[in-house]
Design a protein around this motif. Structure first.
Motif, short mmCIF file in Angstrom:
data_model
loop_
_atom_site.label_atom_id
_atom_site.label_comp_id
_atom_site.label_asym_id
_atom_site.label_seq_id
_atom_site.Cartn_x
_atom_site.Cartn_y
_atom_site.Cartn_z
N PHE A 146 33.59 40.92 50.15
CA PHE A 146 33.63 42.35 49.88
C PHE A 146 32.52 43.05 50.66
CE2 PHE A 146 35.44 40.74 45.85
CZ PHE A 146 36.61 41.49 45.80
N ALA A 147 32.84 44.26 51.17
CA ALA A 147 31.80 45.12 51.73
C ALA A 147 31.17 45.95 50.62
CB ALA A 147 32.36 46.02 52.81
N SER A 148 32.02 46.42 49.71
CA SER A 148 31.47 47.14 48.57
C SER A 148 32.38 46.98 47.37
CB SER A 148 31.27 48.62 48.90
OG SER A 148 32.53 49.27 48.92
N LEU A 149 31.79 47.08 46.20
CA LEU A 149 32.48 46.86 44.95
C LEU A 149 31.97 47.90 43.96
CD1 LEU A 149 34.41 44.62 43.85
CD2 LEU A 149 32.39 43.37 43.13
N PRO A 150 32.53 49.12 44.03
CA PRO A 150 32.02 50.17 43.15
C PRO A 150 32.37 49.87 41.69
CG PRO A 150 33.28 51.08 45.01
CD PRO A 150 33.56 49.61 44.96
N LEU A 151 31.36 49.84 40.85
CA LEU A 151 31.56 49.47 39.44
C LEU A 151 30.99 50.55 38.53
CD1 LEU A 151 30.39 45.73 39.43
CD2 LEU A 151 32.74 46.59 39.58
N ARG A 152 31.63 50.70 37.38
CA ARG A 152 31.07 51.54 36.33
C ARG A 152 30.76 50.64 35.13
NH1 ARG A 152 35.06 54.93 35.73
NH2 ARG A 152 34.40 56.13 37.54
N LEU A 153 29.50 50.68 34.70
CA LEU A 153 29.04 49.83 33.59
C LEU A 153 28.81 50.70 32.37
CD1 LEU A 153 28.48 48.20 36.19
CD2 LEU A 153 26.33 47.46 35.20
N HIS A 154 29.49 50.39 31.28
CA HIS A 154 29.27 51.11 30.02
C HIS A 154 28.31 50.28 29.19
CE1 HIS A 154 32.66 53.89 30.76
NE2 HIS A 154 33.13 52.84 31.42
N LEU A 155 27.18 50.87 28.89
CA LEU A 155 26.12 50.06 28.27
C LEU A 155 26.33 49.93 26.77
CD1 LEU A 155 22.93 50.95 30.25
CD2 LEU A 155 24.98 49.69 30.90
N ASP A 156 25.75 48.89 26.29
CA ASP A 156 25.80 48.55 24.88
C ASP A 156 25.08 49.59 24.05
OD1 ASP A 156 26.88 46.63 23.44
OD2 ASP A 156 25.29 45.15 23.73
N GLY A 157 25.68 50.02 22.95
CA GLY A 157 25.00 50.84 21.95
C GLY A 157 24.31 52.04 22.58
N VAL A 158 23.11 52.31 22.11
CA VAL A 158 22.36 53.47 22.59
C VAL A 158 21.83 53.23 23.99
CG1 VAL A 158 21.71 54.41 20.35
CG2 VAL A 158 20.35 52.57 21.42
N THR A 159 21.37 54.30 24.60
CA THR A 159 20.81 54.18 25.94
C THR A 159 19.46 53.48 25.89
OG1 THR A 159 19.78 56.32 25.69
CG2 THR A 159 21.93 56.26 26.76
N GLY A 160 19.03 53.09 27.00
CA GLY A 160 17.70 52.50 27.10
C GLY A 160 17.75 50.99 26.92
N PRO A 161 16.61 50.35 27.05
CA PRO A 161 16.55 48.90 26.96
C PRO A 161 16.92 48.44 25.55
CG PRO A 161 14.33 49.83 27.00
CD PRO A 161 15.28 50.96 27.22
N SER A 162 17.48 47.28 25.43
CA SER A 162 17.80 46.75 24.11
C SER A 162 16.62 45.92 23.65
CB SER A 162 19.07 45.93 24.16
OG SER A 162 19.08 45.13 25.33
N PRO A 163 15.79 46.48 22.77
CA PRO A 163 14.55 45.83 22.41
C PRO A 163 14.79 44.63 21.50
CG PRO A 163 14.80 47.86 21.16
CD PRO A 163 16.00 47.74 22.04
N GLY A 164 13.88 43.72 21.57
CA GLY A 164 13.84 42.64 20.60
C GLY A 164 14.96 41.62 20.75
N ARG A 165 15.72 41.71 21.84
CA ARG A 165 16.73 40.68 22.02
C ARG A 165 16.08 39.47 22.66
NH1 ARG A 165 22.77 41.96 22.62
NH2 ARG A 165 22.95 43.56 21.02
N GLY A 166 15.81 38.49 21.86
CA GLY A 166 15.18 37.30 22.41
C GLY A 166 16.13 36.65 23.39
N ARG A 167 15.58 35.80 24.23
CA ARG A 167 16.44 35.09 25.15
C ARG A 167 16.86 33.78 24.54
NH1 ARG A 167 14.02 33.72 29.45
NH2 ARG A 167 12.02 34.76 29.48
N GLY A 168 17.39 33.86 23.33
CA GLY A 168 17.77 32.63 22.64
C GLY A 168 19.10 32.13 23.15
N GLY A 169 19.59 31.14 22.46
CA GLY A 169 20.92 30.65 22.78
C GLY A 169 20.89 29.72 23.98
N ARG A 170 22.01 29.13 24.20
CA ARG A 170 22.09 28.20 25.32
C ARG A 170 22.12 28.94 26.63
NH1 ARG A 170 22.28 23.31 25.50
NH2 ARG A 170 23.09 23.37 27.59
N ARG A 171 21.66 28.30 27.63
CA ARG A 171 21.57 28.92 28.93
C ARG A 171 22.60 28.38 29.91
NH1 ARG A 171 16.57 30.98 29.39
NH2 ARG A 171 16.39 32.37 27.63
#
Ligand code: HEM
Ligand code: FES
Lengths: 314, 431
Positions: free
Chosen positions: B404-429
């Motif tokens: 691809f030369a370009s791949l225009p995307l629209r991302l709808h973010l989770d919940g409220v705007t801004g960073p999602s605080p306190g989400r630990g990087r738990g879980g399997r990787r």
């Protein structure tokens, strides 16, 4: 699907006094996993014990492996079974191939074989010859009659020195190694006293210029089982019985696991899975011995279980 | 330096009458824009097809492609894995010690790289790459509002590999912008000497010289893949003369491939909302999702082999010394092997696809690629509720890659705007 963990004996011939050569193939005739000189396969014989045998055939033949088996002096265990009972058409359990004795690139090689230790060196000398390297082989044994493949080596003329002990005494290591410069890699396979002698004789050289493999007569690892075992998938708690006709990977999929795989012959590493309980019966070409011993992961496309129950992080 | 391919001087033997001929050009702009109709025509024409335009043999069905890939004995790589036959033509650069080598020469470089790029060796990078991916995504999304529009190629698919891979190799910061154009030209050079090769030709000297200069021991950091390759030469496992060319393999094969692999998976997820929902619900499927995209888009579309002897395959014989073109992308969509092959489907098991090749030359960097894929997808799935195309993607034409030369995307973010605080990087990787 063709069972990936058994090979059928296609030919069995005497290679020397006390040595038989076996030609092994897939029961359905398919391609065997690729290998390079210095590689060995793990064969599981009727006794359930696993033995390692160096591959000494032609890697350009993708459908056949050749190994040579020495009848050990005490006459017990696997080697006696191979000599006395194993017949053409029988199958043996199979894992690997693995290689801890690879031929590194060099313009000059010196090879030293003691007895059945000729087996990994045989494809090495053919390969050294193929790439036009400068090489020589010193091949010792108890007596000429006990020394396998001397006939195949004859075509290399005076690059090969066959040195039976009953005719010429101990191997003349010092004179053979005298000309080894910093561009020469020395390969040696044989019994422990020979390896000790060669280590002494090359002690003044950089260590990586000596590559050795001990011919191990001992039987290795936990006995392998043919009986079914229970596979438990830790993430869902699902269990499934794995009989000899099923790979662990296939069994896990039937029990609902998502397990990415690719080569399905234990070489690519894609299916690596953590082991949470149980003792894996490793059949892959990837893990080093210490990684096998750790027992904390396995390649379910080929590997199995030594224990009644195997719990995987799937 | 001769870049490419001219027809053989002597007229070739007529192909056996049993081989169907198909007058297609796999390297035309029309085909590169959308290769699927040609791939289907090739698969349906027969197990082996003759392409008169280049006087080539071709295989496009899964069974024959896989059989040709694994048969290094009869289909060697040392005569080149592009259209050019190194037995008769001079390669445009010193041949690769991996890709363009056969046993026994292939053995030592392959053993060394397999260990350096194997899953257990990569474990030390896993946490860092997952954190880097989160950081990259945070940089794009933090404070940006409820939706973000971006070019998935530059902002994600190129940005992430360029952020982690050159560091992992141990390259200095300067000059990294040469990596993508070098890779693009190298992958074009496997094809015929068409306008795509001509386009890259003026910069070949400059780019090759830069790449060669990056492979020297003293240029590389002492903790990367590059240093590990040089350490293998200290141990005598490879020769010092081989080390720089093995580093070069990483720089050629390790960047554009993952860029377009990531482009493929982003495109798949953006155009298949149900797949994005599956990934959100089960982020541990990120690794499988990446491989499904490698199957579905096949970023590396084709490679060639050369028949060493007369090789019987698919009911015919490929004569000795003749080139055979293997359509990995077509094999990965062969309905003889895959159910509903054109569907990007996270519930599918893509195991056994030939997008990384198969056999002795199978991609030695596949675990690196999967780790990059898993890291980026996990970071995105954590924050993006929905993903959709913002405009039609634009293809980039390359003789070997589906890109691809370009791949225009629209991302709808989770919940409220801004960073999602306190989400630990738990879980399997992912592994
Ligand atoms: C999605 C990403 C990738 C794809 C689709 C891909 C595809 C492939 C394919 C199809 C081959 C086989 C070539 C043949 O059979 O002739 C290959 C080989 C190779 N790849 Fe990759 N690759 C990817 C990522 C990487 C990465 C990240 C690296 C480096 C870290 C890499 C390094 C190599 C090398 C060195 C070879 C030659 C191996 C050999 O000939 O033994 N690749 N790749
Ligand atoms: S799938 Fe390749 S090692 Fe199991």
């Amino acid at each position: 699907m063709e069972s990936v963990d058994r090979l059928v004996v296609q030919e069995k011939t005497g290679a020397a006094e006390g040595v038989v050569a076996l030609t092994l193939a897939r029961p359905g005739g398919g391609r065997l996993p690729d290998w390079a000189p210095g590689a060995h396969v793990d064969l599981t014989l009727a006794s359930g014990a696993t033995r390692q045998y160096s591959l000494c055939g032609d890697r350009w033949d993708a459908h056949r492996y050749r190994v040579a088996v020495l009848r050990e002096l005490d006459g017990r265990g696997g080697s006696a079974f191979v000599h006395d009972e194993l017949a053409v058409g029988d199958t043996v359990g199979f894992g690997g191939p693995r290689n801890h004795f690879a031929l590194v690139p060099s313009t000059r090689y010196l090879f030293v074989a003691g007895g059945i230790g000729i087996t990994p060196l045989l494809p090495m000398v053919h390969q050294a010859d193929l790439v036009g390297a400068d090489w020589a082989l010193l091949y010792g044994g108890r007596s000429r009659a006990t020394m396998a493949f001397a006939d195949e080596l004859a075509r290399h003329g005076d690059r090969v020195t066959v040195h039976p002990q009953d005719e010429g005494g101990l191997l003349p290591l010092a004179s053979f190694l005298a000309g080894a410069g910093d561009d020469t890699v020395v390969y040696c396979c044989g019994p422990a006293p020979l390896l000790a002698a060669i280590e002494d004789a090359t002690a003044h050289r950089p260590p990586h210029l000596l590559r050795t493999e001990r011919f191990v007569a001992a039987e290795l690892g936990a006995p392998v089982r043919d009986e079914p075992f229970v596979l438990e998938l830790a993430r869902t708690g699902a269990t499934v019985t794995v009989g000899p006709e099923l790979s662990v990977l296939e069994a896990a999929r039937r029990a609902g696991a998502t397990a990415l795989s690719s080569c399905e012959q234990g070489t690519c590493g894609t299916c690596e899975t953590p082991v949470l309980a149980g003792v894996p019966d490793h059949r892959d070409s990837i893990l080093a011995d210490h990684e096998r011993a750790a027992g904390d992961c396995l390649f379910p496309c080929v590997s199995r279980s030594c224990t009644d129950r195997l719990v995987l992080d799937l | 330096m001769t870049a490419t391919t001219t027809p053989p001087a002597t007229p070739p033997a007529t192909p056996p009458a049993t081989v169907p001929a198909l007058d297609v050009d796999p390297f035309s702009h029309e085909t590169l824009e959308d290769p699927l109709p040609m791939q289907e025509a090739l698969r349906e024409a027969g197990p082996v097809v003759h392409l008169p335009r280049y006087d080539l043999f071709a295989v496009a069905r899964y069974a024959e492609v896989r059989a040709a890939l694994v048969d290094w004995q009869r289909f060697p790589s040392s005569a080149g894995v592009g259209m050019s036959n190194f037995r008769h033509e001079e390669p445009w650069r010193p041949p690769s010690l991996l890709l363009e080598a056969d046993p026994p020469h292939h053995d030592a470089p392959r053993a060394v790289l397999s260990a350096i790029l194997g899953p257990r060796a990569l474990r030390r990078l896993t946490d860092r790459w997952f954190a880097d991916a989160e950081d990259l995504v945070a940089g794009l999304l933090d404070g940006a509002g409820a939706t973000v529009e971006l070019d998935g190629m530059t902002a994600l698919a190129e940005a992430f590999p360029l952020r982690v891979f050159p560091d992992a190799v141990g390259l200095p910061p300067e000059g990294r912008e040469h990596l993508l154009p070098y890779g693009d030209h190298a992958f074009n050079a496997f094809g015929p000497s068409n306008d795509l090769v001509a386009k890259g030709a003026p910069r070949v000297g400059e780019l090759s010289a830069w790449v060669a200069s990056q492979c020297a021991r003293e240029v590389l950091t002492d903790d990367g893949f590059g240093a590990a390759i040089w350490a293998a030469s200290d141990r005598g496992d490879i020769t010092p003369a081989q080390a720089p060319l093995i580093v070069r393999s990483l720089l050629t094969a390790g960047v554009d491939t993952t860029v377009h692999g990531l482009g493929a998976v982003l495109h798949g997820l953006a155009t298949h909302p149900e797949a994005w929902a599956t990934l959100r619900a089960r982020p541990e499927r990120a690794r499988v999702a990446f491989d499904e995209a490698v199957r579905w888009q096949s970023p590396v579309q084709t490679f060639f082999r050369t028949a060493d002897v007369d090789v019987p395959i698919g009911g015919t014989v490929v004569p000795a010394d003749r080139k055979i073109l293997m359509f990995l992308g077509a094999a990965n969509r062969d309905p003889r092997h895959w159910a509903d092959p054109d569907r990007f489907d996270l519930d599918r098991d893509p195991s056994g696809h030939v997008g990384y090749g198969m056999g002795l030359h199978q991609c030695v960097g596949q675990h690196v690629a999967r780790l990059e894929g898993a890291a980026l997808l996990t970071a995105l799935a954590r924050r993006v509720e929905r993903l959709e195309p913002a405009a039609a993607p634009v293809r980039h034409h390359n003789n070997t890659m589906r890109a691809f030369a370009s791949l225009p995307l629209r991302l709808h973010l989770d919940g409220v705007t801004g960073p999602s605080p306190g989400r630990g990087r738990g879980g399997r990787r992912g592994r």
